[in-house]
Design a protein around this motif. Structure first.
Motif, PDB file in Angstrom:
ATOM      1  N   PHE A  50       0.802  -1.225   0.000  1.00 34.39           N
ATOM      2  CA  PHE A  50       0.000   0.000   0.000  1.00 34.39           C
ATOM      3  C   PHE A  50       0.840   1.282   0.000  1.00 34.39           C
ATOM      4  O   PHE A  50       0.377   2.314  -0.471  1.00 34.39           O
ATOM      5  CB  PHE A  50      -0.940  -0.002   1.209  1.00 34.39           C
ATOM      6  CG  PHE A  50      -1.982  -1.078   1.135  1.00 34.39           C
ATOM      7  CD1 PHE A  50      -3.120  -0.902   0.361  1.00 34.39           C
ATOM      8  CD2 PHE A  50      -1.817  -2.274   1.804  1.00 34.39           C
ATOM      9  CE1 PHE A  50      -4.084  -1.894   0.276  1.00 34.39           C
ATOM     10  CE2 PHE A  50      -2.767  -3.278   1.724  1.00 34.39           C
ATOM     11  CZ  PHE A  50      -3.910  -3.098   0.950  1.00 34.39           C
ATOM     12  N   THR A  51       2.053   1.212   0.526  1.00 34.04           N
ATOM     13  CA  THR A  51       2.894   2.408   0.548  1.00 34.04           C
ATOM     14  C   THR A  51       3.810   2.464  -0.666  1.00 34.04           C
ATOM     15  O   THR A  51       3.818   3.450  -1.405  1.00 34.04           O
ATOM     16  CB  THR A  51       3.741   2.455   1.836  1.00 34.04           C
ATOM     17  OG1 THR A  51       2.874   2.409   2.972  1.00 34.04           O
ATOM     18  CG2 THR A  51       4.563   3.732   1.888  1.00 34.04           C
ATOM     19  N   ALA A  52       4.597   1.397  -0.877  1.00 32.70           N
ATOM     20  CA  ALA A  52       5.576   1.406  -1.965  1.00 32.70           C
ATOM     21  C   ALA A  52       4.933   1.264  -3.338  1.00 32.70           C
ATOM     22  O   ALA A  52       5.325   1.961  -4.287  1.00 32.70           O
ATOM     23  CB  ALA A  52       6.594   0.290  -1.746  1.00 32.70           C
ATOM     24  N   LEU A  53       3.942   0.373  -3.454  1.00 28.83           N
ATOM     25  CA  LEU A  53       3.357   0.098  -4.765  1.00 28.83           C
ATOM     26  C   LEU A  53       2.173   1.012  -5.087  1.00 28.83           C
ATOM     27  O   LEU A  53       2.108   1.605  -6.165  1.00 28.83           O
ATOM     28  CB  LEU A  53       2.928  -1.367  -4.858  1.00 28.83           C
ATOM     29  CG  LEU A  53       4.053  -2.405  -4.734  1.00 28.83           C
ATOM     30  CD1 LEU A  53       3.481  -3.813  -4.878  1.00 28.83           C
ATOM     31  CD2 LEU A  53       5.132  -2.165  -5.784  1.00 28.83           C
ATOM     32  N   LEU A  54       1.213   1.113  -4.163  1.00 26.89           N
ATOM     33  CA  LEU A  54      -0.024   1.844  -4.440  1.00 26.89           C
ATOM     34  C   LEU A  54       0.020   3.309  -4.005  1.00 26.89           C
ATOM     35  O   LEU A  54      -0.883   4.081  -4.326  1.00 26.89           O
ATOM     36  CB  LEU A  54      -1.206   1.146  -3.760  1.00 26.89           C
ATOM     37  CG  LEU A  54      -1.443  -0.311  -4.193  1.00 26.89           C
ATOM     38  CD1 LEU A  54      -2.622  -0.901  -3.446  1.00 26.89           C
ATOM     39  CD2 LEU A  54      -1.654  -0.397  -5.706  1.00 26.89           C
ATOM     40  N   ARG A  55       1.056   3.686  -3.252  1.00 29.27           N
ATOM     41  CA  ARG A  55       1.249   5.077  -2.815  1.00 29.27           C
ATOM     42  C   ARG A  55       0.071   5.613  -2.003  1.00 29.27           C
ATOM     43  O   ARG A  55      -0.339   6.765  -2.141  1.00 29.27           O
ATOM     44  CB  ARG A  55       1.482   5.993  -4.031  1.00 29.27           C
ATOM     45  CG  ARG A  55       2.609   5.567  -4.922  1.00 29.27           C
ATOM     46  CD  ARG A  55       3.948   5.777  -4.260  1.00 29.27           C
ATOM     47  NE  ARG A  55       5.060   5.403  -5.130  1.00 29.27           N
ATOM     48  CZ  ARG A  55       6.337   5.501  -4.796  1.00 29.27           C
ATOM     49  NH1 ARG A  55       6.662   5.948  -3.595  1.00 29.27           N
ATOM     50  NH2 ARG A  55       7.280   5.135  -5.639  1.00 29.27           N
ATOM     51  N   ILE A  56      -0.485   4.768  -1.151  1.00 23.49           N
ATOM     52  CA  ILE A  56      -1.599   5.180  -0.294  1.00 23.49           C
ATOM     53  C   ILE A  56      -1.046   5.886   0.940  1.00 23.49           C
ATOM     54  O   ILE A  56       0.037   5.544   1.436  1.00 23.49           O
ATOM     55  CB  ILE A  56      -2.447   3.965   0.101  1.00 23.49           C
ATOM     56  CG1 ILE A  56      -3.160   3.417  -1.149  1.00 23.49           C
ATOM     57  CG2 ILE A  56      -3.475   4.302   1.189  1.00 23.49           C
ATOM     58  CD1 ILE A  56      -3.952   2.155  -0.900  1.00 23.49           C
TER      59      ILE A  56
END
Length: 212
Positions: A50-56
């Motif tokens: 969610f942080t590295a890939l989806l930038r949430i």
């Protein structure tokens, strides 16, 4: 820098995977640390996806991880200290929850790093206090032939090294971000280093917990 962050995220999940693959060989000394291993596993995967890939937005997760970590750490020390710190656990957990809900209900982007630092400071104090009690117990009872062979020793050393190592960084993080935003990521390398060290000590502790 980004690659190191991703590696650290994935490395955080490794202790639980090590536990899972050798779980049938492990003794009962690993049971108190298991909830924390699960939290690290979930945290590593969450941050990678969610942080590295989806930038949430990571702020809700930071609060969630800190909130869950107090329970897993209290659980660990409650059991390794043979349930003799029940009042301390109850009082400090209540204090932490009160501060946590104050932080959440008064959340603003300009102050959330300060609130997280205060929460982290409580955890750091507890770890230092509980660790002192554990070392005192071990040396007074002389029940341990060698600290280097104790899984709990490695678990506690990892906690001590990580939390005492980053507490000042967290307390200064907001000021550093406001005054030197462009170089903040380089200061955060300190956290990554201590994080990797902590997870490595968890793995060593698990390896030491194998039955002969």
């Amino acid at each position: 820098m980004q690659l190191l962050v991703v590696v650290t995220m994935l490395y955080s999940s490794l202790p639980f995977l090590v536990y899972w693959f050798i779980r049938k060989q492990l003794n009962q000394e690993v049971q108190p640390i298991l909830p924390f291993l699960v939290l690290c596993f979930i945290g590593g995967l969450y941050e990678f996806i969610f942080t590295a890939l989806l930038r949430i937005d990571t702020v809700p997760w930071f609060y969630t991880y800190d909130f869950l970590s107090i329970f897993t750490i209290q659980y660990f020390f409650y059991h390794v200290l043979e349930k003799k710190v029940k009042k301390m656990v109850l009082v400090t957990t209540a204090l932490y929850i009160a501060l946590f809900f104050y932080a959440v209900t008064h959340h603003e982007m300009k102050n959330f790093m300060n609130y997280l630092a205060y929460l982290n400071s409580i955890i750091t104090f507890l770890i230092i206090f509980y660790s002192f009690l554990w070392f005192k117990k071990v040396f007074m009872e002389k029940s341990l032939i060698s600290l280097s062979q104790s899984p709990t020793f490695y678990f506690i050393t990892g906690f001590l090294f990580y939390y005492s190592g980053v507490v000042v960084l967290f307390l200064l993080a907001n000021s550093i971000y406001l005054t030197n935003n462009s170089n903040f990521q380089y200061y955060w390398l300190i956290n990554l280093f201590f994080n990797i060290f902590h997870k490595t000590f968890l793995i060593i502790g698990l390896w030491k917990a194998r039955r002969n």
